[in-house]
Motif scaffolding. Structure first.
Motif, PDB file in Angstrom:
ATOM      1  N   GLY A  31       0.594  -1.140   0.302  1.00 43.45           N
ATOM      2  CA  GLY A  31      -0.003   0.199  -0.130  1.00 43.45           C
ATOM      3  C   GLY A  31       0.933   1.191  -0.118  1.00 43.45           C
ATOM      4  N   ASN A  32       1.981   1.191  -0.603  1.00 46.22           N
ATOM      5  CA  ASN A  32       2.831   2.339  -1.080  1.00 46.22           C
ATOM      6  C   ASN A  32       3.572   2.907   0.349  1.00 46.22           C
ATOM      7  OD1 ASN A  32       3.727   3.960  -2.601  1.00 46.22           O
ATOM      8  ND2 ASN A  32       2.877   5.648  -2.198  1.00 46.22           N
ATOM      9  N   MET A  33       3.723   1.917   1.421  1.00 48.56           N
ATOM     10  CA  MET A  33       4.357   2.122   2.475  1.00 48.56           C
ATOM     11  C   MET A  33       5.978   2.133   1.996  1.00 48.56           C
ATOM     12  SD  MET A  33       4.410  -0.233   5.748  1.00 48.56           S
ATOM     13  CE  MET A  33       6.055  -1.015   5.887  1.00 48.56           C
ATOM     14  N   PRO A  34       6.862   2.942   2.600  1.00 46.20           N
ATOM     15  CA  PRO A  34       8.219   2.872   2.274  1.00 46.20           C
ATOM     16  C   PRO A  34       8.751   1.578   2.265  1.00 46.20           C
ATOM     17  CG  PRO A  34       7.967   4.897   3.857  1.00 46.20           C
ATOM     18  CD  PRO A  34       6.695   3.823   3.855  1.00 46.20           C
ATOM     19  N   ARG A  35       9.633   1.151   1.267  1.00 44.43           N
ATOM     20  CA  ARG A  35       9.992  -0.131   1.366  1.00 44.43           C
ATOM     21  C   ARG A  35      11.037  -0.449   2.461  1.00 44.43           C
ATOM     22  NH1 ARG A  35       9.701  -2.190  -4.140  1.00 44.43           N
ATOM     23  NH2 ARG A  35       9.356  -0.628  -5.569  1.00 44.43           N
ATOM     24  N   VAL A  36      10.800  -1.742   3.101  1.00 43.10           N
ATOM     25  CA  VAL A  36      11.534  -1.952   3.973  1.00 43.10           C
ATOM     26  C   VAL A  36      11.915  -3.524   3.929  1.00 43.10           C
ATOM     27  CG1 VAL A  36      11.529  -2.457   6.649  1.00 43.10           C
ATOM     28  CG2 VAL A  36      10.128  -0.406   5.776  1.00 43.10           C
ATOM     29  N   ASP A  37      13.298  -3.727   4.580  1.00 46.77           N
ATOM     30  CA  ASP A  37      13.575  -4.960   4.315  1.00 46.77           C
ATOM     31  C   ASP A  37      13.117  -5.707   5.648  1.00 46.77           C
ATOM     32  OD1 ASP A  37      15.201  -7.404   5.094  1.00 46.77           O
ATOM     33  OD2 ASP A  37      17.196  -6.656   4.175  1.00 46.77           O
ATOM     34  N   ILE A  38      12.215  -6.590   5.527  1.00 51.38           N
ATOM     35  CA  ILE A  38      11.565  -7.082   6.878  1.00 51.38           C
ATOM     36  C   ILE A  38      12.484  -7.572   7.707  1.00 51.38           C
ATOM     37  CG2 ILE A  38       9.711  -8.736   7.552  1.00 51.38           C
ATOM     38  CD1 ILE A  38       8.604  -6.474   5.635  1.00 51.38           C
ATOM     39  N   GLU A  39      13.426  -8.421   7.354  1.00 51.94           N
ATOM     40  CA  GLU A  39      14.338  -8.856   8.047  1.00 51.94           C
ATOM     41  C   GLU A  39      15.264  -8.216   9.004  1.00 51.94           C
ATOM     42  OE1 GLU A  39      16.576 -11.859   5.785  1.00 51.94           O
ATOM     43  OE2 GLU A  39      14.787 -13.226   5.736  1.00 51.94           O
ATOM     44  N   THR A  40      15.538  -6.945   8.440  1.00 52.29           N
ATOM     45  CA  THR A  40      16.523  -6.183   9.021  1.00 52.29           C
ATOM     46  C   THR A  40      15.767  -4.732   9.596  1.00 52.29           C
ATOM     47  OG1 THR A  40      17.419  -5.099   7.231  1.00 52.29           O
ATOM     48  CG2 THR A  40      18.629  -7.093   8.070  1.00 52.29           C
ATOM     49  N   GLY A  41      14.972  -4.512   8.956  1.00 52.21           N
ATOM     50  CA  GLY A  41      13.992  -3.191   9.326  1.00 52.21           C
ATOM     51  C   GLY A  41      14.643  -1.956   8.615  1.00 52.21           C
ATOM     52  N   ASN A  42      15.836  -2.180   7.753  1.00 46.71           N
ATOM     53  CA  ASN A  42      16.369  -1.401   6.837  1.00 46.71           C
ATOM     54  C   ASN A  42      15.632  -0.711   5.719  1.00 46.71           C
ATOM     55  OD1 ASN A  42      18.721  -2.820   8.268  1.00 46.71           O
ATOM     56  ND2 ASN A  42      19.587  -0.844   7.775  1.00 46.71           N
ATOM     57  N   GLY A  43      15.490   0.376   5.602  1.00 49.08           N
ATOM     58  CA  GLY A  43      14.599   0.893   4.337  1.00 49.08           C
ATOM     59  C   GLY A  43      15.474   0.587   3.047  1.00 49.08           C
ATOM     60  N   LEU A  44      14.662   0.603   2.016  1.00 52.31           N
ATOM     61  CA  LEU A  44      15.383   0.372   0.917  1.00 52.31           C
ATOM     62  C   LEU A  44      14.678   1.318  -0.271  1.00 52.31           C
ATOM     63  CD1 LEU A  44      14.580  -3.580   0.279  1.00 52.31           C
ATOM     64  CD2 LEU A  44      17.007  -2.379   0.691  1.00 52.31           C
ATOM     65  N   VAL A  45      15.785   1.575  -1.227  1.00 58.92           N
ATOM     66  CA  VAL A  45      15.121   2.246  -2.465  1.00 58.92           C
ATOM     67  C   VAL A  45      15.798   1.519  -3.584  1.00 58.92           C
ATOM     68  CG1 VAL A  45      15.378   4.469  -3.584  1.00 58.92           C
ATOM     69  CG2 VAL A  45      15.306   4.589  -1.372  1.00 58.92           C
ATOM     70  N   THR A  46      14.977   1.245  -4.654  1.00 57.36           N
ATOM     71  CA  THR A  46      15.295   0.384  -5.852  1.00 57.36           C
ATOM     72  C   THR A  46      16.293   1.248  -6.727  1.00 57.36           C
ATOM     73  OG1 THR A  46      13.513   0.969  -7.174  1.00 57.36           O
ATOM     74  CG2 THR A  46      13.192  -1.011  -5.702  1.00 57.36           C
TER      75      THR A  46
ATOM     76  N   ARG B  61      17.387 -18.519   0.978  1.00 58.68           N
ATOM     77  CA  ARG B  61      16.352 -17.598   1.801  1.00 58.68           C
ATOM     78  C   ARG B  61      15.623 -16.421   0.636  1.00 58.68           C
ATOM     79  NH1 ARG B  61      19.859 -14.949   5.905  1.00 58.68           N
ATOM     80  NH2 ARG B  61      18.576 -13.101   5.248  1.00 58.68           N
ATOM     81  N   PHE B  62      14.260 -16.324   0.733  1.00 58.66           N
ATOM     82  CA  PHE B  62      13.593 -15.652  -0.313  1.00 58.66           C
ATOM     83  C   PHE B  62      13.115 -14.365  -0.020  1.00 58.66           C
ATOM     84  CE2 PHE B  62      13.332 -20.121  -1.315  1.00 58.66           C
ATOM     85  CZ  PHE B  62      13.920 -20.167  -2.691  1.00 58.66           C
ATOM     86  N   ASP B  63      12.854 -13.382  -0.873  1.00 57.18           N
ATOM     87  CA  ASP B  63      12.283 -12.158  -0.475  1.00 57.18           C
ATOM     88  C   ASP B  63      11.325 -11.575  -1.659  1.00 57.18           C
ATOM     89  OD1 ASP B  63      11.676  -9.855   0.917  1.00 57.18           O
ATOM     90  OD2 ASP B  63      13.694  -9.142   1.119  1.00 57.18           O
ATOM     91  N   ASN B  64      10.520 -10.760  -1.476  1.00 57.51           N
ATOM     92  CA  ASN B  64       9.655 -10.453  -2.610  1.00 57.51           C
ATOM     93  C   ASN B  64       9.996  -8.962  -2.809  1.00 57.51           C
ATOM     94  OD1 ASN B  64       7.732 -11.185  -4.433  1.00 57.51           O
ATOM     95  ND2 ASN B  64       7.026 -12.383  -2.642  1.00 57.51           N
ATOM     96  N   ILE B  65      10.076  -8.376  -4.210  1.00 57.39           N
ATOM     97  CA  ILE B  65      10.316  -6.970  -4.305  1.00 57.39           C
ATOM     98  C   ILE B  65       9.250  -6.652  -5.804  1.00 57.39           C
ATOM     99  CG2 ILE B  65      11.779  -5.520  -5.273  1.00 57.39           C
ATOM    100  CD1 ILE B  65      14.146  -6.937  -3.850  1.00 57.39           C
ATOM    101  N   ARG B  66       8.508  -5.829  -5.494  1.00 50.65           N
ATOM    102  CA  ARG B  66       7.540  -5.473  -6.574  1.00 50.65           C
ATOM    103  C   ARG B  66       8.031  -4.072  -7.017  1.00 50.65           C
ATOM    104  NH1 ARG B  66       2.758  -6.899  -8.668  1.00 50.65           N
ATOM    105  NH2 ARG B  66       2.495  -8.540  -6.595  1.00 50.65           N
ATOM    106  N   THR B 104      10.550 -12.617  -7.216  1.00 54.77           N
ATOM    107  CA  THR B 104      10.948 -13.320  -5.790  1.00 54.77           C
ATOM    108  C   THR B 104      12.440 -13.536  -5.908  1.00 54.77           C
ATOM    109  OG1 THR B 104       8.826 -14.348  -5.627  1.00 54.77           O
ATOM    110  CG2 THR B 104      10.569 -15.571  -4.683  1.00 54.77           C
ATOM    111  N   VAL B 105      13.016 -12.925  -5.115  1.00 52.77           N
ATOM    112  CA  VAL B 105      14.628 -13.007  -5.188  1.00 52.77           C
ATOM    113  C   VAL B 105      15.266 -13.627  -4.075  1.00 52.77           C
ATOM    114  CG1 VAL B 105      14.625 -10.824  -6.418  1.00 52.77           C
ATOM    115  CG2 VAL B 105      14.943 -10.693  -3.842  1.00 52.77           C
ATOM    116  N   LEU B 106      16.493 -14.071  -4.103  1.00 52.61           N
ATOM    117  CA  LEU B 106      17.234 -14.462  -2.975  1.00 52.61           C
ATOM    118  C   LEU B 106      17.898 -13.643  -2.201  1.00 52.61           C
ATOM    119  CD1 LEU B 106      18.919 -17.508  -5.131  1.00 52.61           C
ATOM    120  CD2 LEU B 106      17.350 -17.845  -3.214  1.00 52.61           C
ATOM    121  N   ARG B 107      18.113 -13.953  -1.146  1.00 47.75           N
ATOM    122  CA  ARG B 107      18.785 -12.880  -0.013  1.00 47.75           C
ATOM    123  C   ARG B 107      19.952 -13.490   0.326  1.00 47.75           C
ATOM    124  NH1 ARG B 107      16.398  -9.454   3.196  1.00 47.75           N
ATOM    125  NH2 ARG B 107      18.760  -9.033   3.562  1.00 47.75           N
ATOM    126  N   ASP B 108      20.955 -12.650   0.568  1.00 43.28           N
ATOM    127  CA  ASP B 108      22.291 -12.882   1.361  1.00 43.28           C
ATOM    128  C   ASP B 108      22.996 -14.216   0.776  1.00 43.28           C
ATOM    129  OD1 ASP B 108      24.146 -12.318   3.156  1.00 43.28           O
ATOM    130  OD2 ASP B 108      23.537 -13.143   4.766  1.00 43.28           O
TER     131      ASP B 108
END
Lengths: 309, 218
Positions: A31-46, B61-66, B104-108
């Motif tokens: 829903g257009n929330m800032p991208r977050v790496d779920i595992e670490t909590g770091n923000g991402l920008v593509t 490990r996997f992750d999703n990026i749209r 669906t991408v691989l992590r680390d």
């Protein structure tokens, strides 16, 4: 205009940019929330987010003039459509004067034709010269010709610290539809912000692809740095908050193939939150150290600043 | 002469050919992607890299990026008209030809590639030799030199690389047999106008994918 010869050195670069009370890059999956790496909590920008900004800056600054045209555009400026007629006038006289004639004379299934068109595209369009592109080809089924790999490669940007995403609810007084107006006199909306985030993105410039494929030259490189330094200055919007490029470090290798692994060079730039700061809210809350001792003498590191603005 | 290269990165995307629009990665690096990494460091028309083994050092490990992507590619016929002075070459307007696609991408990831190369005599000059190519590769890999920066499947996922240090064998991330099903081996480019995909039955044994005895099918 300088001599447009392809670059002769490999470059690696690091961009540090920050966001204050804004959303640097929304995630369509959340829903257009800032991208977050779920595992670490770091923000991402593509990577593609930043490439868009670079394209937009060049389009704005160079106004679609040869050789700075942009192929993959944001349709923002109406007057560029008016300018198109003038551009085609300009095109005839640039580069290879006999190109049109030669193309006409060529047979349909000539692989050379694809190559010539590729060169023509690279000559005209900054974004294709820089990032590459995919083209259909006349030569059926031939995969190799249609892919132009550009010399500039970007990774994802990642925030130094985990980001704190806040959802801000807002109201508006105006109502869109008559049906709504009968029932209520205002509507609620929401936006996401990152109170503060400092992001780091690493990039690479291959001299060999510049020489062998797209002809990306020193002038283009200067333009790339300029675009990176200014990419947020013309990208203001309600969603973005305050975004700024804080640092641009450029490693210039002494040769086309390079003199050191990129990861070693990137490791030389250490960015961390100051010990006395619990929660970072400004760029001053971070310390940046460049450890020159791990950088070989044939590699120069420059901190670029823009003098234009 | 075998070479051994350690490669690692934050993300990787080795797209399964049957899931290309909403991209889904294979569980491990394909031999073709490993070859691409080696070629980014050193390649010569008379040299063909052969991947022998891929050691998988990190858990899968996997992750999703749209992301927003454009759905069209550049049309050569429109470019030709533009070169002849007509039209704008059919510029792509991002807002009008936009698609949201997820990957669906691989992590680390961290792998060790075991490979060797074969020479095609017809494309070598008289002073080229296996020893020469071997030393060029070793020198470049040791110095971190590359022709273009290598990547894990797609260009936004850069590869960090170094020669595998030390004499000990790389240790895979698990101790078991894991069947990966059919995986892309590589493309057969003998007919450059019609590259043919080749597949093999992949498996990880103690975290290592051995390609040397793979039966490759098209």
């Amino acid at each position: 205009m300088t001599e447009r010869t392809p670059i002769e050195n490999r470059y690696d670069f690091t961009i540090l940019f920050d966001v204050e009370n804004g959303n640097p890059n929304g995630d369509p999956d959340s829903g257009n929330m800032p991208r977050v790496d779920i595992e670490t909590g770091n923000g991402l920008v593509t990577d593609v987010c930043i490439k868009r900004k670079i394209r937009d800056y060049v389009q704005l600054a160079m106004d679609e003039r040869f050789p700075w045209r942009i192929y993959i555009q944001n349709r923002r400026t109406l007057n560029r459509l008016d300018a198109e007629a003038l551009e085609t006038e300009g095109i005839k006289s640039v580069g290879n004067k006999d190109l049109a004639k030669e193309i006409k004379a060529m047979k349909k299934n000539d692989p050379e034709l694809d190559r010539r068109l590729r060169d023509y595209m690279c000559e005209n369009f900054f974004d294709i010269r820089t990032f590459g592109a995919v083209m259909t080809t006349f030569v059926k089924g031939n995969l190799a010709c249609g892919q132009v790999r550009g010399p500039v490669q970007l990774g994802f940007a990642r925030s130094i610290d985990p980001i704190d995403v806040q959802e801000i609810s807002i109201t508006r007084i105006a109502v869109t539809t008559e049906a709504d107006a009968a029932e209520k006199n205002n509507t609620m909306g929401n936006k996401f912000i990152v109170p503060y985030g400092l992001y780091r993105m690493n990039g690479y410039v291959s001299a060999k692809l510049a020489q062998n494929v797209t002809g990306f030259c020193n002038e283009d490189l200067e333009m790339l740095w300029r675009a990176i330094l200014n990419m947020f200055e013309f990208d203001r919007s309600a969603a973005r908050g305050n975004m700024a490029v804080r640092k641009l470090y450029v490693f210039k290798h002494g040769s086309a193939l390079g003199d050191a692994p990129s990861w070693k060079l990137f490791d030389a730039i250490d960015v961390r939150r100051r010990d006395d700061v619990a929660v970072a809210r400004s760029f001053g809350d971070y310390d940046i150290k460049v450890d020159e001792s791990v950088i070989p003498s044939s590699v120069t590191v420059d901190e670029l600043v823009d003098h234009e603005l | 002469m075998p070479i051994r290269l350690e490669v690692w990165g934050d993300y990787a995307l080795f797209t399964r050919p049957e899931m290309k629009t909403e991209r889904v990665t294979y569980d491990v690096m394909t031999p073709s992607a490993a070859r691409g990494i080696l070629e980014a460091i050193f390649w010569h028309p008379g040299l063909h890299w052969r991947v022998d083994r891929i050691h998988v050092l990190n858990p899968i490990r996997f992750d999703n990026i749209r992301r927003n992507e454009v759905d069209s590619i550049i049309s050569t016929s429109k470019i030709r008209s533009m070169a002849e002075g007509r039209g704008d070459g059919g510029a792509i307007y991002a807002s009008e030809s936009i698609q949201q696609r997820s990957s669906t991408v691989l992590r680390d990831v961290r792998y060790v590639i075991d490979a060797h190369f074969e020479l095609e005599r017809g494309k070598l000059s008289p002073n080229d030799s296996a020893a020469k190519f071997q030393s060029i590769f070793m020198r470049r890999a040791a110095k971190g030199q590359c022709f273009h920066h290598p990547y894990f499947g797609t260009r936004e996922f850069p590869v960090d690389f170094r020669l595998w240090a030390g004499s000990d064998e790389p240790v895979g991330f698990e101790r078991r047999h894991r069947d990966l099903g059919y995986m892309l081996y590589d493309f057969d480019y003998r007919d450059p106008f019609h590259p043919k995909p080749l597949f093999f039955r992949a498996a990880l044994d103690d975290g290592v994918m051995d390609v040397t005895s793979a039966e490759v099918r098209s």
